[in-house]
Design an enzyme around this catalytic site. Structure first.
Site, PDB file in Angstrom:
ATOM      1  CE  LYS A 105       0.542  -2.162   3.901  1.00 44.75           C
ATOM      2  NZ  LYS A 105       0.039  -3.083   4.865  1.00 44.75           N
ATOM      3  CB  ILE A 136     -11.936  -7.113   2.456  1.00 45.97           C
ATOM      4  CG1 ILE A 136     -12.041  -7.535   3.914  1.00 45.97           C
ATOM      5  CG2 ILE A 136     -13.258  -6.512   1.973  1.00 45.97           C
ATOM      6  CD1 ILE A 136     -12.278  -6.365   4.879  1.00 45.97           C
ATOM      7  CD  GLU A 190       2.610  -2.604   7.193  1.00 46.39           C
ATOM      8  OE1 GLU A 190       3.385  -2.479   6.248  1.00 46.39           O
ATOM      9  OE2 GLU A 190       1.608  -3.342   7.129  1.00 46.39           O
ATOM     10  CE  LYS A 205      -3.763  -1.474   4.809  1.00 46.05           C
ATOM     11  NZ  LYS A 205      -3.801  -2.132   6.121  1.00 46.05           N
TER      12      LYS A 205
HETATM   13  N1  HSE Z   1      -0.077  -3.915   9.016  1.00 46.46           N
HETATM   14  C1  HSE Z   1      -1.261  -4.042   8.243  1.00 46.46           C
HETATM   15  C2  HSE Z   1      -2.449  -4.168   9.165  1.00 46.46           C
HETATM   16  C3  HSE Z   1      -1.174  -5.240   7.350  1.00 46.46           C
HETATM   17  O1  HSE Z   1      -2.234  -4.416  10.357  1.00 46.46           O
HETATM   18  O2  HSE Z   1      -3.578  -4.017   8.728  1.00 46.46           O
HETATM   19  C4  HSE Z   1      -2.263  -5.350   6.329  1.00 46.46           C
HETATM   20  O3  HSE Z   1      -2.228  -4.286   5.419  1.00 46.46           O
END
Ligand code: HSE
Length: 324
Positions: A105, A136, A190, A205
């Site tokens: 992302k 999703i 992450e 996102k």
């Molecule tokens: N680190 C992200 C989260 C991983 O916890 O949603 C998924 O994009």
């Protein structure tokens, strides 16, 4: 039967989850598509880590050129994370005629136009379903079955790590640091979890969702953003006393003049609000379109297998469109 050879860049949690998804479902995928999918090369330094998958030493390489220039590889999956070198690698893959799939992302939000234009210029497909909402299918939904709509609003929980932390603190009174470690161990967080807890991941996102839904480019760093590091147990208890739950919410809404207002911040929601019941690593995205009206998408937004499901879905879709 055709064999579709894939190059994988990055063999961390999501790379392993993608590999496992393919191992687990290879036969059913073969039966459904009439094609055999094989990850033949993997760009990864750590060849020793026990991942619980069958992989041979000669699949590994530390030279990305081995993947870009491999004439047998038609699709490259980028799961390195971070903006660079991931973006440069994806562009190089496209320039070498490879279709590209990513869950990244940060790279998509930062370089959306460059990636889309380069794919178009080189006649390849670029897909990034796993970049928002893990398993999703929100990207496919917004760009295919819902595309006849004028979107009015997007509201959601799109980070599994922070939702997991807030849920565990709310339900069990757990300590922030302990739950964060747990979320990391489960493969939600992450590499640098600051991106999760400070709302940076959510901003990435939301930037992608706004591009797809509203056709606007907003830099993630320009999205007003508050993370969850300032939320205390006392805040959570105080909300609970008022029958409310604290959730980290991404919001974008079109006003009467067509202007989009957007933010990322923790919000107190009444306990009976549909988003208040979204727990742990689950994500939910509420969408309102002028024709379809209200929709809610719900599922696991983080974790190796749900994300692997979305990555492999993109790979299979590309193969169906391009390989006869
Ligand atoms: N680190 C992200 C989260 C991983 O916890 O949603 C998924 O994009």
């Amino acid at each position: 039967m055709k064999t579709v050879k894939i190059g994988l860049m990055g063999f961390g949690n999501i790379g392993t989850g993608t590999y496992k998804t393919l191992e687990m479902n290879r036969e059913i995928i073969k039966k459904n598509t009439g094609m055999d999918f094989v990850i033949t090369r993997i760009l990864e330094k750590d060849t020793e880590r026990e991942r619980g998958v069958q992989v041979t030493r000669d699949q590994f390489t530390q030279n990305p050129e081995d993947i870009f220039k491999d004439p047998d590889i038609s699709i490259i999956i980028e799961l390195l994370g971070g903006i660079e070198p991931a973006t440069s690698f994806m562009l190089e893959a496209m320039k070498n005629g490879k279709h590209v799939v990513t869950a990244n992302k940060a790279a998509v939000a930062a370089n959306y136009d460059l990636l889309m234009d380069t794919a178009a210029d080189h006649g390849v497909i670029f897909k990034f379903e796993a970049s928002v909402g893990g398993g999703i299918p929100i990207i496919s939904a917004l760009t295919s079955v819902l595309q006849a709509n004028d979107y009015m609003e997007i509201l959601g929980i799109v980070n599994g790590t922070t939702n997991y932390i807030l849920t565990q603190m709310t339900e069990f009174g757990s300590e922030y640091e302990d739950v964060l470690k747990d979320a990391q161990a489960r493969g939600f967080a992450e590499a640098d979890p600051t991106a999760d807890v400070e709302g940076i991941d959510v901003a990435n996102k939301l930037a992608i969702l706004m591009t797809l839904a509203f056709g606007i480019r907003v830099k993630p760093e320009d999205i007003p953003r508050v993370g969850i590091t300032g939320i205390t147990k006392e805040d959570i208890q105080e909300a609970a006393q008022k029958n409310e739950k604290i959730k980290l919410i991404a919001a974008a809404k079109k006003d009467g003049e067509g202007k989009i207002e957007y933010s990322v911040k923790p919000m107190r929601l009444p306990a009976d609000h549909p988003l208040a019941g979204v727990s742990n690593e689950f994500n939910a995205i509420f969408v309102r379109g002028n024709a379809v009206d209200e929709l809610m998408f719900y599922g696991k937004g983080a974790g190796p297998l749900p994300t692997g499901s979305a990555v492999m879905g993109d790979v299979i879709e590309i193969a169906r469109k391009t390989i006869q």
